[in-house]
Design a protein around this motif. Structure first.
Motif, short mmCIF file in Angstrom:
data_model
loop_
_atom_site.label_atom_id
_atom_site.label_comp_id
_atom_site.label_asym_id
_atom_site.label_seq_id
_atom_site.Cartn_x
_atom_site.Cartn_y
_atom_site.Cartn_z
N PHE A 1 0.82 -1.31 0.00
CA PHE A 1 0.00 -0.09 -0.11
C PHE A 1 0.98 1.12 0.05
N ASP A 2 2.14 1.16 -0.07
CA ASP A 2 3.12 2.17 -0.50
C ASP A 2 2.97 3.19 1.00
N ILE A 3 3.10 2.52 2.06
CA ILE A 3 3.16 3.42 3.42
C ILE A 3 4.20 4.33 3.57
N SER A 4 4.30 5.39 3.78
CA SER A 4 5.57 6.38 4.19
C SER A 4 5.79 6.28 5.44
N TYR A 5 6.96 5.59 5.84
CA TYR A 5 7.23 5.46 7.42
C TYR A 5 8.95 5.51 7.45
N ARG A 6 9.12 5.65 8.86
CA ARG A 6 10.45 5.71 9.23
C ARG A 6 10.84 4.88 10.37
N ASP A 7 11.86 3.76 10.17
CA ASP A 7 12.13 2.97 11.04
C ASP A 7 12.83 3.38 11.98
N TYR A 8 12.62 3.34 13.54
CA TYR A 8 13.42 4.05 14.63
C TYR A 8 14.65 3.65 14.56
N LEU A 9 15.03 2.41 14.12
CA LEU A 9 16.32 1.67 14.46
C LEU A 9 17.19 2.24 13.41
N ASN A 10 16.78 2.75 12.38
CA ASN A 10 17.53 2.95 11.17
C ASN A 10 18.29 4.32 11.35
N GLU A 11 19.68 4.02 11.20
CA GLU A 11 20.49 5.48 11.53
C GLU A 11 20.04 6.71 10.66
N PHE A 12 19.70 6.49 9.57
CA PHE A 12 19.13 7.28 8.51
C PHE A 12 17.74 7.91 8.79
N ARG A 13 17.19 7.55 9.61
CA ARG A 13 15.79 7.96 9.79
C ARG A 13 15.46 9.45 9.80
N LEU A 14 16.63 10.13 10.37
CA LEU A 14 16.58 11.65 10.26
C LEU A 14 16.27 12.25 8.92
N PHE A 15 16.92 11.57 7.80
CA PHE A 15 17.02 12.07 6.58
C PHE A 15 16.00 11.69 5.43
N HIS A 16 15.70 10.44 5.44
CA HIS A 16 14.50 10.18 4.39
C HIS A 16 13.70 9.03 4.94
N ASP A 17 12.59 8.68 4.43
CA ASP A 17 11.72 7.51 4.75
C ASP A 17 12.47 6.26 4.35
N GLU A 18 11.77 5.04 4.64
CA GLU A 18 12.11 3.64 4.12
C GLU A 18 11.57 3.61 2.69
N LEU A 19 12.04 2.47 2.26
CA LEU A 19 11.40 2.16 0.83
C LEU A 19 10.04 2.14 0.77
N GLY A 20 9.55 2.61 -0.45
CA GLY A 20 8.16 2.54 -0.60
C GLY A 20 7.76 1.01 -1.17
N ARG A 21 6.80 1.03 -2.24
CA ARG A 21 6.42 -0.44 -2.69
C ARG A 21 7.36 -0.84 -3.45
N ASN A 22 7.73 -2.23 -3.32
CA ASN A 22 9.08 -2.75 -3.97
C ASN A 22 8.73 -4.28 -4.31
N PHE A 23 9.01 -4.44 -5.47
CA PHE A 23 8.82 -5.84 -6.13
C PHE A 23 10.20 -6.71 -6.48
#
Length: 68
Positions: free
Chosen positions: A38-60
């Protein structure tokens, strides 16, 4: 306010939906995956780059394997 530690508020909750299909036919096998359908825009709290960009969107992802 310490320069040593990066304390940031916890991001909003999110719910990801993934789909996986494994198949095999004689000497061939494969895998099809759809992640974050569903292409949710989110940030993983444990990812060091969470301050700069969202995680991957829809991926096949598709893979095929041949056993010999």
């Amino acid at each position: 306010d310490s320069p040593i530690f990066d304390f940031k508020d916890v991001p909003k909750a999110f719910f990801l939906t993934n789909l996986t299909w494994d198949w095999s036919l004689r000497q061939f096998s494969g895998n099809l995956q759809a992640r974050n359908i569903f292409d949710i825009s989110y940030r993983d709290y444990l990812n060091e780059f969470r301050l700069f960009h969202d995680e991957l969107g829809r991926n096949f992802i598709a893979s095929i394997k041949y056993n010999f």
